[in-house]
Design a protein around this motif. Sequence first.
Motif, PDB file in Angstrom:
ATOM      1  N   THR A  13     -29.643   8.249 -10.439  1.00  0.00           N
ATOM      2  CA  THR A  13     -30.143   6.881 -10.516  1.00  0.00           C
ATOM      3  C   THR A  13     -29.650   6.273 -11.824  1.00  0.00           C
ATOM      4  N   ALA A  14     -30.078   5.056 -12.075  1.00  0.00           N
ATOM      5  CA  ALA A  14     -29.705   4.409 -13.331  1.00  0.00           C
ATOM      6  C   ALA A  14     -30.223   5.182 -14.534  1.00  0.00           C
ATOM      7  N   ASP A  15     -31.315   5.919 -14.326  1.00  0.00           N
ATOM      8  CA  ASP A  15     -31.932   6.652 -15.435  1.00  0.00           C
ATOM      9  C   ASP A  15     -31.681   8.154 -15.387  1.00  0.00           C
ATOM     10  N   ARG A  16     -31.007   8.616 -14.351  1.00  0.00           N
ATOM     11  CA  ARG A  16     -30.861  10.054 -14.181  1.00  0.00           C
ATOM     12  C   ARG A  16     -29.482  10.401 -13.639  1.00  0.00           C
ATOM     13  N   GLU A  17     -28.809  11.320 -14.292  1.00  0.00           N
ATOM     14  CA  GLU A  17     -27.490  11.757 -13.843  1.00  0.00           C
ATOM     15  C   GLU A  17     -27.622  12.572 -12.548  1.00  0.00           C
TER      16      GLU A  17
END
Length: 250
Positions: free
Chosen positions: A193-197
């Motif tokens: 996600t935008a916050d998680r690879e």
Amino acid sequence: MSGPTSAPAEWFRDWFGRAYLELYPHRDEDEAARAVALYRERAGLAAGARVLDLACGAGRHLQRLRAAGLRAVGIDLSAPLLDAARTRPGVDGSLVRADMRGLPFAAGAFDGLVNFFTSFGYFLTPEEDVEVLREIRRVLRPGAPFLMDYLHAAWVIDRLDPESVGEINGTPVRQTRWVEGDQVFKRIEIGGTADREPEVYHERVRLYSPEALQRLLREQGLEATNTFGGYDGAPFQSDSARLLLLGRTL
């Protein structure tokens, strides 16, 4: 595009685990039955013959070999795949965890060997592939029938799908594929996600032409006498997706 240095030298240690089983939960059981039937029909082994299933994975071929009365043993490096294999009836107790570059068996211990579903060419150097073939020859008795189920390199190159998108239980999966040098690569990205690879895994297989692979086998005392293009025993042709080599040890 990512180059070969982006794929870990021993990528298979990470990839053949939980994520692999989730992405491919139901491999083709009918295909496995046809593959084993081809070997049984052409190898001419009697019930009770000792056969090694090299890189047995989750045991779909091993189960059928044993059900046919062969004393088949499966080896694989992946603990998760071996755990999955143990859930199959008649398989538990016939599994060994080992690296195919150094097999934990005595010379001439087996009457036959199978290596299914493109489980060859995984290593960083061609010399390591030779180590595998040398070990195959060592653990087989003279005249033992073997079957290697490999990809058709030209077919793979011509029809390579550069990118595909799917999902695992609602989690997106992106796969990219490319050829560089004498190897075909795959990068598998799961989630993210935008916050998680995303979780990232790799595959890498060395591409041998039919002639080069047969020559490599022969140099190690493994003579391929028949080539098939499929598990139905159809002859190998230029448009075959697979290359099955059946032969005997010298």
